[in-house]
Scaffold this active site. Sequence first.
Site: not given
Ligand code: NVA
Ligand code: CP
Length: 302
Positions: A103, A130, A133, A221, A261, A289
């Site tokens: 990540r 993502h 997700q 989101d 998400c 997930r």
């Molecule tokens: N769009 C959000 C998704 C979090 C799972 C982010 O990138 O923070």
């Molecule tokens: N939706 C998601 O990826 O959650 P986290 O940021 O908690 O991993």
Amino acid sequence: MKRSLLKMADLSKADIDDLLNLAEQLKYERKNGIAHPYLAGKTLGMIFQKSSTRTRVSFEVGMYQLGGYALFLSARDLQIGRGEPVEDTARVLGRYVDAIMIRTFSQKEVEDLAKYSGVPVINGLTDYEHPCQVLADLMTIREYKGTLEGLKLCFIGDGNNVANSLIVGGLTVGMTVAVACPKNHLPHPDALEFAKNYPGKFILTEDVREAAKDSDVLYTDVWASMGMEDEAEQRRKEFQGYQINAEIEALAKPDAIVQHCLPAHREEEITTDVFERHANEIFDEAENRLHIQKAILVKLMS
Ligand code: NVA
Ligand code: CP
């Protein structure tokens, strides 16, 4: 299926069907106490440059349930955080672990990791996409609706990583995808380019009502993703109205489901009443997930 999962466009419709079917089987086995140690003796390295609750816990628990082992590697503690090049980190990790989940911010970092490590790499979220997700989302939608083909999915909010993956994934499986976002927060040009292959199946609009109308799935989101903390205040102004609330819910089909998400910001992108009315669907999505990522791990690592 390709050797790594870097973005949704890496997957064909048949790949997605296979993953969803395997995830469904693993979920059934898990619920019925049937052990499935397909990855006994295998190790997954998990690099995190950003925070996580769901991704970290579901990958770690998933590897354990598959008989393998997962290492949590915070970028803050790795030498990568002190400037060791990603291509060197990749070549080292590739000699220790059987696969890497990462990540991070830049998609290129994930692509480089895959290029240099020699082991399968899974994108656990970048600023670009993502995919884990969205595969969990597709699994959840299929559970509730019995099918994916022909459904209308409406995404409201920021044209962000989740939106990009939803556009590619939704269109690939035969859904109509409608995206409502402010004109200076559009999805990535690659996602819009991809959508050109699906004439009549993709709607991009600033009109939340138009996007929501007759939808089978409403999705949103956060307005400010990780790394955008400094812009959060400004974004709160720009995204006013890009919200799933009771009025928008009423425009969708009566049996529409709502997906998020998570984490959610209540009263920003979604109201508390809509969130709580659809909490089961949203937390099933979070649970899935685990199941879909186990399917991804089995496909890439065994
Ligand atoms: N769009 C959000 C998704 C979090 C799972 C982010 O990138 O923070
Ligand atoms: N939706 C998601 O990826 O959650 P986290 O940021 O908690 O991993």
